[in-house]
Motif scaffolding. Structure first.
Motif, mmCIF file in Angstrom:
data_model
loop_
_atom_site.group_PDB
_atom_site.id
_atom_site.type_symbol
_atom_site.label_atom_id
_atom_site.label_comp_id
_atom_site.label_asym_id
_atom_site.label_seq_id
_atom_site.Cartn_x
_atom_site.Cartn_y
_atom_site.Cartn_z
ATOM 1 N N ARG A 126 6.095 3.615 0.550
ATOM 2 C CA ARG A 126 6.891 4.798 0.905
ATOM 3 C C ARG A 126 8.045 4.403 1.831
ATOM 4 N N ASP A 163 0.851 -1.192 0.000
ATOM 5 C CA ASP A 163 0.000 0.000 0.000
ATOM 6 C C ASP A 163 0.887 1.242 0.000
ATOM 7 N N THR A 164 0.274 2.408 -0.065
ATOM 8 C CA THR A 164 1.029 3.659 -0.148
ATOM 9 C C THR A 164 2.022 3.811 0.998
ATOM 10 N N CYS A 217 10.271 12.642 -12.889
ATOM 11 C CA CYS A 217 8.833 12.609 -12.603
ATOM 12 C C CYS A 217 8.431 13.876 -11.865
ATOM 13 N N GLY A 237 4.763 15.603 -9.947
ATOM 14 C CA GLY A 237 3.366 15.466 -9.537
ATOM 15 C C GLY A 237 2.459 16.384 -10.344
ATOM 16 N N VAL A 271 1.506 10.405 -18.444
ATOM 17 C CA VAL A 271 0.806 10.526 -17.165
ATOM 18 C C VAL A 271 0.541 9.122 -16.627
ATOM 19 N N VAL A 272 0.997 8.897 -15.385
ATOM 20 C CA VAL A 272 0.789 7.631 -14.695
ATOM 21 C C VAL A 272 0.341 7.960 -13.281
ATOM 22 N N GLY A 273 -0.873 7.617 -12.939
ATOM 23 C CA GLY A 273 -1.381 7.922 -11.607
ATOM 24 C C GLY A 273 -1.389 9.416 -11.370
ATOM 25 N N ASP A 274 -0.803 9.849 -10.255
ATOM 26 C CA ASP A 274 -0.814 11.272 -9.902
ATOM 27 C C ASP A 274 0.450 12.006 -10.343
ATOM 28 N N HIS A 275 1.260 11.369 -11.192
ATOM 29 C CA HIS A 275 2.506 11.971 -11.676
ATOM 30 C C HIS A 275 2.604 11.894 -13.196
#
Length: 175
Positions: free
Chosen positions: A19, A14-15, A60, A62, A133-137
């Motif tokens: 991280r 998960d996030t 990358c 955001g 663009v991939v996800g939020d980045h």
């Protein structure tokens, strides 16, 4: 005594857990700049070489970043590899709500009107060739056109949530 990685529990990626794992990876610290009114810049630890033939690099950014709208339409950007002594500059370009190009930042307008920061270990002026663009980045792919590099100095690294340098003893062991 160090922990045995084989004894650690297996967890979902998960996030939060991702991280924590990614903080174990040391990354070079760069500042990417792009021309605009005003110019934009941001600290990035995602810079990497993609290809040597043809030469392509990536970084990358955001999509919620204040720099994204300018980078999204810029034809050229500069990637600056920061030196170990440039921690304050890295923090400046990581901050929000400030003029990152104000004093004490030292810079000049370079080729293609791209801001070039003083004293970096190296800078690459790059022509943007794609944005994915991939996800939020967004992954920005760029072709280096011009570069300048110093022949001395150590890179600034980002590891475990903080800035670090390269220990000269460790570098000698690799050589």
């Amino acid at each position: 005594m160090t922990a045995d990685p084989q004894q650690e529990p297996i967890v979902d990626a998960d996030t939060s857990s991702l991280r924590r794992v990614l903080r174990q990876q040391a990354n070079t610290v760069t500042v990417v700049t792009a021309p605009g009114t005003p110019p934009v810049g941001f600290t990035a630890t995602s810079f990497t070489s993609v290809s040597l033939e043809p030469p392509v690099v990536s970084f990358c950014l955001g999509l919620a970043s204040s720099a994204w709208p300018t980078v999204a339409r810029s034809r050229h950007v500069a990637v600056h590899l920061l030196a170990q002594h440039q921690r304050d500059l890295a923090r400046t370009f990581a901050a929000t709500g400030i003029d990152r190009f104000a004093h004490p930042t030292r810079w000049r307008v370079g080729p293609e009107a791209v801001p070039i920061l003083d004293d970096a270990l190296a800078w690459l002026l790059c022509r943007v060739v794609d944005r994915v663009v991939v996800g939020d980045h967004a992954i920005v792919l760029a072709e280096p056109e011009l570069l300048r590099h110093a022949h001395v100095g150590s890179p600034l690294l980002y590891h475990r949530g903080g800035f670090a340098g390269v220990d000269p003893v460790d570098r000698a062991a690799v050589a």
